[in-house]
Motif scaffolding. Structure first.
Motif, PDB file in Angstrom:
ATOM      1  N   ALA A 176     -41.241  -0.088  57.999  1.00 36.42           N
ATOM      2  CA  ALA A 176     -41.688  -0.827  56.809  1.00 36.42           C
ATOM      3  C   ALA A 176     -43.192  -0.676  56.588  1.00 36.42           C
ATOM      4  N   THR A 177     -43.994  -0.794  57.649  1.00 33.05           N
ATOM      5  CA  THR A 177     -45.440  -0.670  57.494  1.00 33.05           C
ATOM      6  C   THR A 177     -45.842   0.754  57.130  1.00 33.05           C
ATOM      7  N   ALA A 178     -45.165   1.740  57.724  1.00 38.13           N
ATOM      8  CA  ALA A 178     -45.455   3.130  57.368  1.00 38.13           C
ATOM      9  C   ALA A 178     -45.124   3.391  55.905  1.00 38.13           C
ATOM     10  N   PHE A 179     -44.054   2.766  55.417  1.00 37.67           N
ATOM     11  CA  PHE A 179     -43.685   2.904  54.010  1.00 37.67           C
ATOM     12  C   PHE A 179     -44.760   2.326  53.095  1.00 37.67           C
ATOM     13  N   LEU A 180     -45.261   1.145  53.444  1.00 37.95           N
ATOM     14  CA  LEU A 180     -46.308   0.513  52.636  1.00 37.95           C
ATOM     15  C   LEU A 180     -47.580   1.365  52.619  1.00 37.95           C
ATOM     16  N   GLU A 181     -47.961   1.899  53.776  1.00 39.92           N
ATOM     17  CA  GLU A 181     -49.147   2.749  53.838  1.00 39.92           C
ATOM     18  C   GLU A 181     -48.968   4.013  53.012  1.00 39.92           C
ATOM     19  N   MET A 182     -47.793   4.599  53.080  1.00 39.85           N
ATOM     20  CA  MET A 182     -47.519   5.812  52.320  1.00 39.85           C
ATOM     21  C   MET A 182     -47.615   5.554  50.818  1.00 39.85           C
ATOM     22  N   MET A 183     -47.060   4.434  50.364  1.00 41.71           N
ATOM     23  CA  MET A 183     -47.100   4.097  48.935  1.00 41.71           C
ATOM     24  C   MET A 183     -48.537   3.930  48.454  1.00 41.71           C
ATOM     25  N   GLN A 184     -49.334   3.220  49.223  1.00 43.14           N
ATOM     26  CA  GLN A 184     -50.734   3.006  48.832  1.00 43.14           C
ATOM     27  C   GLN A 184     -51.513   4.315  48.843  1.00 43.14           C
ATOM     28  N   THR A 201     -45.361   9.421  43.892  1.00 41.38           N
ATOM     29  CA  THR A 201     -44.862   8.265  44.639  1.00 41.38           C
ATOM     30  C   THR A 201     -43.355   8.329  44.789  1.00 41.38           C
ATOM     31  N   GLY A 202     -42.664   8.684  43.690  1.00 43.14           N
ATOM     32  CA  GLY A 202     -41.211   8.805  43.769  1.00 43.14           C
ATOM     33  C   GLY A 202     -40.787   9.860  44.768  1.00 43.14           C
ATOM     34  N   ALA A 203     -41.509  11.004  44.782  1.00 42.90           N
ATOM     35  CA  ALA A 203     -41.184  12.080  45.718  1.00 42.90           C
ATOM     36  C   ALA A 203     -41.403  11.638  47.159  1.00 42.90           C
ATOM     37  N   GLN A 204     -42.499  10.939  47.405  1.00 38.88           N
ATOM     38  CA  GLN A 204     -42.795  10.512  48.769  1.00 38.88           C
ATOM     39  C   GLN A 204     -41.883   9.390  49.240  1.00 38.88           C
ATOM     40  N   VAL A 205     -41.495   8.507  48.317  1.00 38.87           N
ATOM     41  CA  VAL A 205     -40.580   7.420  48.683  1.00 38.87           C
ATOM     42  C   VAL A 205     -39.238   7.991  49.132  1.00 38.87           C
ATOM     43  N   SER A 206     -38.688   8.918  48.332  1.00 32.96           N
ATOM     44  CA  SER A 206     -37.400   9.506  48.684  1.00 32.96           C
ATOM     45  C   SER A 206     -37.494  10.312  49.976  1.00 32.96           C
ATOM     46  N   LEU A 207     -38.615  11.037  50.182  1.00 31.58           N
ATOM     47  CA  LEU A 207     -38.790  11.794  51.426  1.00 31.58           C
ATOM     48  C   LEU A 207     -38.940  10.856  52.613  1.00 31.58           C
ATOM     49  N   PHE A 208     -39.654   9.777  52.419  1.00 30.06           N
ATOM     50  CA  PHE A 208     -39.861   8.808  53.494  1.00 30.06           C
ATOM     51  C   PHE A 208     -38.528   8.254  53.981  1.00 30.06           C
ATOM     52  N   ARG A 260     -42.501  16.877  39.879  1.00 35.69           N
ATOM     53  CA  ARG A 260     -41.127  16.539  39.520  1.00 35.69           C
ATOM     54  C   ARG A 260     -40.135  17.309  40.389  1.00 35.69           C
ATOM     55  N   ILE A 261     -40.454  18.552  40.706  1.00 38.60           N
ATOM     56  CA  ILE A 261     -39.590  19.358  41.577  1.00 38.60           C
ATOM     57  C   ILE A 261     -39.464  18.708  42.949  1.00 38.60           C
ATOM     58  N   LEU A 262     -40.587  18.220  43.476  1.00 40.70           N
ATOM     59  CA  LEU A 262     -40.553  17.544  44.774  1.00 40.70           C
ATOM     60  C   LEU A 262     -39.682  16.293  44.718  1.00 40.70           C
ATOM     61  N   PHE A 263     -39.780  15.561  43.624  1.00 44.46           N
ATOM     62  CA  PHE A 263     -38.982  14.345  43.485  1.00 44.46           C
ATOM     63  C   PHE A 263     -37.485  14.660  43.497  1.00 44.46           C
ATOM     64  N   ILE A 264     -37.082  15.682  42.741  1.00 40.30           N
ATOM     65  CA  ILE A 264     -35.665  16.068  42.685  1.00 40.30           C
ATOM     66  C   ILE A 264     -35.185  16.525  44.058  1.00 40.30           C
ATOM     67  N   ARG A 265     -35.983  17.358  44.716  1.00 39.53           N
ATOM     68  CA  ARG A 265     -35.603  17.861  46.039  1.00 39.53           C
ATOM     69  C   ARG A 265     -35.478  16.732  47.046  1.00 39.53           C
ATOM     70  N   ASN A 266     -36.457  15.814  47.066  1.00 42.43           N
ATOM     71  CA  ASN A 266     -36.446  14.741  48.048  1.00 42.43           C
ATOM     72  C   ASN A 266     -35.332  13.736  47.782  1.00 42.43           C
ATOM     73  N   THR A 267     -35.010  13.509  46.504  1.00 45.74           N
ATOM     74  CA  THR A 267     -33.900  12.614  46.175  1.00 45.74           C
ATOM     75  C   THR A 267     -32.573  13.203  46.657  1.00 45.74           C
ATOM     76  N   PHE A 268     -32.418  14.507  46.470  1.00 50.28           N
ATOM     77  CA  PHE A 268     -31.223  15.186  46.999  1.00 50.28           C
ATOM     78  C   PHE A 268     -31.134  15.019  48.513  1.00 50.28           C
ATOM     79  N   LEU A 269     -32.259  15.206  49.200  1.00 48.07           N
ATOM     80  CA  LEU A 269     -32.263  15.068  50.651  1.00 48.07           C
ATOM     81  C   LEU A 269     -31.876  13.655  51.077  1.00 48.07           C
ATOM     82  N   LEU A 270     -32.360  12.668  50.362  1.00 50.08           N
ATOM     83  CA  LEU A 270     -32.051  11.278  50.708  1.00 50.08           C
ATOM     84  C   LEU A 270     -30.548  11.019  50.615  1.00 50.08           C
TER      85      LEU A 270
END
Length: 514
Positions: free
Chosen positions: A63-71, A224-231, A361-371
């Motif tokens: 959870a804390t790593a997620f918050l740091e990543m978002m910021q 942010t969307g790409a990193q959230v899905s990758l996280f 946007r490409i990163l977001f699509i790829r990371n969402t697929f991975l999730l």
């Protein structure tokens, strides 16, 4: 844009490369110190705490790593912009505060949902996560400008000081309390230290503004969307194992995964902070982005491949000698994940190149697929127990690597295997290292080769000796093979020449100092 043949551009490029090299060296040196300190902390706390404590702490740390990543994603726009104004800084700070408040409200209202997991300790952590959401948000946006200007010593100091604070408090409280709260309190203190450091080094008046929201939001939404899905795709194995197989298995997976990433993504995460600012600066001033991308891939793999494979080769020795017999279960985690995590580090180079190109946007699509893929895969894997979950996690890591290579075709050599083939000497040298270490293991006896020949602490001195021999032989084989191949093909410009140049500079400075 000036052509590379222009003398002024050559000089500028040389100065820029020098600044990047100094920054990378500074961050690498500080990272080596922090990871050594982190390893010591991990060893001590693993001996003082139970696997269940690590399982509980894993949820909090995710959870804390997620918050740091978002910021962090909100502030990265300041590196990409051609011109940063005071209004940009105010807008980014406002976004940070808004995100912190939203996150705090999220943890507050989801407390009833945590009760469904039937882990009462998580309900106790919810109020702390609410407070941490605001603490992490209180970081100076001006601090990111140091990275924009390729001044990475401040980032190195931030990471180092927070790591020292965490280690001292975690070890002290683990010895006094003997439960997961030692990790929680240490994490809170480290994050508070980070916030204080950023404002002390890059002070700014706290004022809220949305004047430049279009400049910041358009970039931040996709990143942010790409990193959230990758996280979540990276951490979903941990979460699913804990929810289905229990906290003890979650603790084993957490520690094994932590050791695997310690020598790959964790060790070089601070170093990779150089990539995005460096590539962005090169993109603004030259047309050598592809060359820089190839060189970064070559350098990264030359380091992480031998370290990760070497760790897998002696994983049984590391666990028994360093952590203790009770953690032998994490060896299988290291065997599977360490080599794969080494290749996963290529994603950071690809992500930086995509940020600069604006292809978020490409990163977001790829990371969402991975999730989605990881969730489905882990759901099936846990049906076969811990071993099935581990195989599923390894398969997910392999798919992550393949999708990274698909995106990497847009940069560098413009081929699917380009990011890998640029480091072919590293792959050959690593294979030579593996064969030699296995040969040495066989010379010690089949029991030692398998790794389960030691059953009492009386065998530890012999185990330490064999462990040291394997490490020494592996290092010499890798380095010797690398330079031999380099010499045979005519000594081209690459990681070997960079290493020799760095050694020459260090030697020159030492001579000058004396």
């Amino acid at each position: 844009m000036k052509q590379p043949s222009d003398p002024f551009v050559d000089k500028s490029t040389s100065a820029r490369t020098s600044a990047l090299a100094v920054g990378a060296t500074t961050l690498l040196a500080s990272s080596l110190f922090r990871q050594a300190l982190g390893l010591i902390t991990l060893i001590v706390t693993a001996r003082l705490l139970a696997p269940k404590d690590f399982g509980i702490a894993a949820y909090f740390l995710v959870a804390t790593a997620f918050l740091e990543m978002m910021q962090r994603q909100i502030a990265t726009v300041l590196i990409r912009l051609d011109d940063v104004t005071l209004e940009h800084l105010k807008t980014v700070f406002t976004f940070q505060i808004v995100l912190g408040i939203v996150a705090a409200l999220f943890f507050y209202v989801t407390q009833p949902l945590l009760a469904l997991l039937e882990i009462p300790e998580l309900i106790q952590l919810a109020p702390i996560l609410c407070a941490l959401s605001l603490i992490i948000a209180l970081k100076s946006p001006r601090f990111v400008l140091f990275e924009r200007k390729l001044r990475f010593s401040f980032a190195a100091a931030e990471e180092t000081i927070s790591r020292i604070v965490y280690s001292i408090i975690a070890i002290s409280l683990a010895w006094l309390w003997g439960d997961f709260w030692s990790i929680i309190v240490a994490s809170v203190c480290a994050l508070v230290t980070r916030s204080i450091w950023t404002f002390s080094m890059a002070p700014m008046t706290i004022r809220l503004s949305l004047a430049r929201w279009r400049d910041c939001l358009s970039f931040s939404v996709w990143t942010t969307g790409a990193q959230v899905s990758l996280f979540f795709s990276n951490n979903m194995p941990q979460l699913i194992i804990g929810a289905t197989l229990g906290l003890a298995d979650a603790g084993v997976f957490r520690l094994g995964n932590r050791l695997s990433t310690l020598v790959t993504t964790q060790l070089f995460a601070p170093l990779q902070r150089v990539l995005y600012p460096g590539l962005a600066d090169i993109s603004r001033n030259t047309d050598r982005q592809d060359e820089a991308f190839n060189r970064l891939n070559e350098l990264l793999l030359a380091i992480v491949l031998p370290v990760s494979l070497g760790m897998a080769l002696v994983a049984n020795h590391i666990v028994v000698v360093v952590i203790g017999w009770q953690w032998l279960g994490i060896v299988q985690v290291i065997w599977i994940l360490a080599p794969l995590k080494a290749l996963e580090t290529l994603h950071e180079n690809v992500r930086s190149a995509a940020y600069i190109e604006g292809s978020t946007r490409i990163l977001f699509i790829r990371n969402t697929f991975l999730l989605v893929f990881v969730c489905l895969l882990m759901r099936e894997g846990v049906e076969f127990g811990f071993s099935g979950a581990l195989i599923a996690a390894g398969t997910a890591s392999l798919v992550t690597i393949l999708t990274t290579l698909m995106i990497a075709k847009r940069y560098g050599t413009r081929t699917f295997f380009g990011p890998v083939t640029v480091a072919w000497r590293s792959f050959v040298s690593t294979l030579a290292m593996v064969f030699v270490v296995l040969f040495v293991s066989s010379a010690f006896g089949s029991g030692d080769a398998v790794g389960w020949a030691y059953e009492t602490e009386e065998d530890l001195p012999l185990l330490r000796f064999r462990f040291a021999i394997k490490v020494l032989v592996g290092v010499l084989t890798y380095i010797g093979t690398h330079f031999l191949l380099w010499k045979l093909i005519g000594k081209p410009k690459g990681v070997e020449s960079m290493t020799l140049e760095l050694v020459a500079k260090i030697r020159s400075r030492l001579v000058t100092a004396h």
